[in-house]
Scaffold this motif. Structure first.
Motif, PDB file in Angstrom:
ATOM      1  N   ALA A  94       4.044  19.833  75.029  1.00 32.94           N
ATOM      2  CA  ALA A  94       2.845  19.042  74.738  1.00 32.94           C
ATOM      3  C   ALA A  94       1.758  19.923  74.126  1.00 32.94           C
ATOM      4  O   ALA A  94       1.055  19.505  73.194  1.00 32.94           O
ATOM      5  CB  ALA A  94       2.327  18.379  76.020  1.00 32.94           C
ATOM      6  N   GLU A  95       1.616  21.146  74.629  1.00 35.93           N
ATOM      7  CA  GLU A  95       0.663  22.082  74.043  1.00 35.93           C
ATOM      8  C   GLU A  95       1.017  22.373  72.593  1.00 35.93           C
ATOM      9  O   GLU A  95       0.140  22.372  71.708  1.00 35.93           O
ATOM     10  CB  GLU A  95       0.662  23.401  74.830  1.00 35.93           C
ATOM     11  CG  GLU A  95      -0.039  23.337  76.176  1.00 35.93           C
ATOM     12  CD  GLU A  95      -0.079  24.708  76.848  1.00 35.93           C
ATOM     13  OE1 GLU A  95      -0.044  25.730  76.121  1.00 35.93           O
ATOM     14  OE2 GLU A  95      -0.135  24.760  78.086  1.00 35.93           O
ATOM     15  N   ALA A  96       2.295  22.635  72.342  1.00 34.69           N
ATOM     16  CA  ALA A  96       2.735  22.950  70.981  1.00 34.69           C
ATOM     17  C   ALA A  96       2.485  21.771  70.047  1.00 34.69           C
ATOM     18  O   ALA A  96       2.045  21.951  68.899  1.00 34.69           O
ATOM     19  CB  ALA A  96       4.213  23.325  70.986  1.00 34.69           C
ATOM     20  N   TRP A  97       2.753  20.559  70.535  1.00 33.12           N
ATOM     21  CA  TRP A  97       2.522  19.360  69.720  1.00 33.12           C
ATOM     22  C   TRP A  97       1.035  19.210  69.397  1.00 33.12           C
ATOM     23  O   TRP A  97       0.662  18.941  68.252  1.00 33.12           O
ATOM     24  CB  TRP A  97       3.035  18.126  70.461  1.00 33.12           C
ATOM     25  CG  TRP A  97       2.720  16.829  69.789  1.00 33.12           C
ATOM     26  CD1 TRP A  97       3.191  16.377  68.592  1.00 33.12           C
ATOM     27  CD2 TRP A  97       1.838  15.808  70.267  1.00 33.12           C
ATOM     28  NE1 TRP A  97       2.678  15.134  68.294  1.00 33.12           N
ATOM     29  CE2 TRP A  97       1.841  14.764  69.300  1.00 33.12           C
ATOM     30  CE3 TRP A  97       1.051  15.662  71.414  1.00 33.12           C
ATOM     31  CZ2 TRP A  97       1.072  13.606  69.463  1.00 33.12           C
ATOM     32  CZ3 TRP A  97       0.303  14.510  71.571  1.00 33.12           C
ATOM     33  CH2 TRP A  97       0.321  13.490  70.602  1.00 33.12           C
ATOM     34  N   ALA A 160     -11.264  16.572  68.750  1.00 27.62           N
ATOM     35  CA  ALA A 160     -11.524  17.992  68.543  1.00 27.62           C
ATOM     36  C   ALA A 160     -11.437  18.342  67.063  1.00 27.62           C
ATOM     37  O   ALA A 160     -12.255  19.117  66.546  1.00 27.62           O
ATOM     38  CB  ALA A 160     -10.537  18.833  69.346  1.00 27.62           C
ATOM     39  N   ALA A 161     -10.453  17.766  66.376  1.00 29.38           N
ATOM     40  CA  ALA A 161     -10.281  18.039  64.947  1.00 29.38           C
ATOM     41  C   ALA A 161     -11.472  17.533  64.152  1.00 29.38           C
ATOM     42  O   ALA A 161     -11.898  18.175  63.184  1.00 29.38           O
ATOM     43  CB  ALA A 161      -8.997  17.389  64.445  1.00 29.38           C
ATOM     44  N   ARG A 162     -12.010  16.387  64.546  1.00 27.71           N
ATOM     45  CA  ARG A 162     -13.165  15.839  63.834  1.00 27.71           C
ATOM     46  C   ARG A 162     -14.340  16.823  63.882  1.00 27.71           C
ATOM     47  O   ARG A 162     -15.033  17.033  62.879  1.00 27.71           O
ATOM     48  CB  ARG A 162     -13.563  14.499  64.455  1.00 27.71           C
ATOM     49  CG  ARG A 162     -14.620  13.735  63.667  1.00 27.71           C
ATOM     50  CD  ARG A 162     -14.890  12.384  64.309  1.00 27.71           C
ATOM     51  NE  ARG A 162     -13.689  11.565  64.349  1.00 27.71           N
ATOM     52  CZ  ARG A 162     -13.253  10.846  63.317  1.00 27.71           C
ATOM     53  NH1 ARG A 162     -13.923  10.850  62.176  1.00 27.71           N
ATOM     54  NH2 ARG A 162     -12.154  10.118  63.434  1.00 27.71           N
ATOM     55  N   ALA A 209     -20.254  34.392  75.595  1.00 25.57           N
ATOM     56  CA  ALA A 209     -18.863  34.362  75.120  1.00 25.57           C
ATOM     57  C   ALA A 209     -18.335  32.936  75.282  1.00 25.57           C
ATOM     58  O   ALA A 209     -17.615  32.633  76.240  1.00 25.57           O
ATOM     59  CB  ALA A 209     -18.004  35.352  75.902  1.00 25.57           C
ATOM     60  N   PRO A 210     -18.696  32.041  74.367  1.00 23.00           N
ATOM     61  CA  PRO A 210     -18.304  30.626  74.498  1.00 23.00           C
ATOM     62  C   PRO A 210     -16.787  30.461  74.547  1.00 23.00           C
ATOM     63  O   PRO A 210     -16.042  31.153  73.841  1.00 23.00           O
ATOM     64  CB  PRO A 210     -18.883  29.983  73.231  1.00 23.00           C
ATOM     65  CG  PRO A 210     -19.938  30.927  72.763  1.00 23.00           C
ATOM     66  CD  PRO A 210     -19.478  32.292  73.147  1.00 23.00           C
ATOM     67  N   PHE A 216      -9.889  24.952  75.889  1.00 20.81           N
ATOM     68  CA  PHE A 216     -10.400  24.600  77.216  1.00 20.81           C
ATOM     69  C   PHE A 216     -10.140  23.119  77.501  1.00 20.81           C
ATOM     70  O   PHE A 216      -9.626  22.750  78.568  1.00 20.81           O
ATOM     71  CB  PHE A 216     -11.893  24.894  77.304  1.00 20.81           C
ATOM     72  CG  PHE A 216     -12.503  24.540  78.634  1.00 20.81           C
ATOM     73  CD1 PHE A 216     -12.395  25.408  79.711  1.00 20.81           C
ATOM     74  CD2 PHE A 216     -13.169  23.331  78.818  1.00 20.81           C
ATOM     75  CE1 PHE A 216     -12.938  25.078  80.956  1.00 20.81           C
ATOM     76  CE2 PHE A 216     -13.716  23.000  80.046  1.00 20.81           C
ATOM     77  CZ  PHE A 216     -13.606  23.877  81.122  1.00 20.81           C
ATOM     78  N   GLY A 217     -10.464  22.266  76.549  1.00 20.02           N
ATOM     79  CA  GLY A 217     -10.283  20.840  76.753  1.00 20.02           C
ATOM     80  C   GLY A 217      -8.827  20.448  76.879  1.00 20.02           C
ATOM     81  O   GLY A 217      -8.463  19.611  77.715  1.00 20.02           O
TER      82      GLY A 217
END
Length: 272
Positions: A94-97, A160-162, A209-210, A216-217
């Motif tokens: 799922a992370e990779a996707w 996130a992409a937006r 250090a953001p 994170f999300g």
């Protein structure tokens, strides 16, 4: 607005997308959108890029709306180089996707501009959805929750992409980075000491250090899904259609459905 029936015919029609002329039109439109944005794409500009008349394009695609449907599905067929097909566990996959989807948006920022709930999906889009469903389905979650999980992760990635795409667009347009712009806001920062929590967080290094907002999300979303999977192992039966808890039967075999409506829906799905 695209004609959904015509888009479906173009996306799914036997042999319609394999014609060289249509393929060249779609690729030229993608190159134009990648370079100049979706607003720059027009039938006239695509025709000029290919060295043909505008009318010649209309023999293959009715208009810009349908062309965008074809463009979207074409780029959704881009498979990550690291994709091996080997199972690594639902979370890793799922992370990779999710990361692959974010990378796709970065390569083709116009995808964000062209997104919508009533876009006809093509075979590449459905194949991607199928792969995501297969990964989540292996967790043992009920069907409705499998769909909800894929929708949740996909929605998070798009959101996130937006932000990433819009930030990059502003930086290119202005020539000023996000960090530079905020660093020059001294007139604003002079007023922020009246907010005690914000001031304390700042003094204690909360902004030094953001954290990467996407990573994170994504991990927090997957943590929630993992908790749902663990919770789903408790001793209760869930409807195989909608995922709701099924009341235990007084006698006989356990019930598979929470209602007569779900049972009928399952029957119709099997018949189809």
């Amino acid at each position: 607005m695209a004609n959904p029936d015509r888009s479906t015919e173009l996306l799914w029609g036997a042999g319609s997308r394999r014609g060289l002329s249509l393929e060249r039109i779609v690729r030229a439109a993608i190159e134009l959108a990648d370079a100049e944005g979706l607003a720059a794409v027009s039938m006239r500009k695509v025709a000029e890029r290919l060295g043909f008349t505008t009318m010649s394009l209309y023999r293959h695609v009715p208009g810009k709306a349908e062309l965008i449907d074809l463009m979207r599905d074409e780029v959704m067929g881009e498979r990550p180089q690291a994709e091996t097909g080997q199972r690594q566990g639902w979370r890793a996959e799922a992370e990779a996707w999710a990361r692959a989807q974010l990378a796709l948006y970065k390569r083709h920022p116009w995808l964000i501009e062209s997104s919508g709930s009533r876009r006809v999906p093509g075979p590449n889009a459905v194949a991607g959805f199928e792969r995501a469903l297969e990964v989540v389905a292996r967790t043992g979650l009920p069907p409705a929750e499998v769909v909800a999980v894929v929708t949740l992760v996909g929605g998070f990635v798009e959101s996130a992409a937006r932000q990433v795409v819009e930030t990059a667009h502003v930086e290119r347009r202005t020539g000023v980075s996000e960090q530079e712009w905020w660093g020059a806001r001294d007139s604003l920062f002079e007023h922020l000491d009246r907010y005690p929590t914000l001031s304390r967080i700042y003094r204690e290094g909360g902004y030094d250090a953001p954290l990467d907002p996407f990573e994170f999300g994504l991990q927090r979303v997957l943590d929630g899904i993992e908790a749902l999977i663990r919770d789903g192992s408790r001793d209760e039966t869930r409807c195989v259609v909608c995922g709701k808890t099924v009341d235990a039967a007084a006698t006989g075999r356990p019930r598979d459905y929470c209602s007569r409506a779900c049972q009928q829906r399952a029957y119709r799905m099997r018949k189809s």
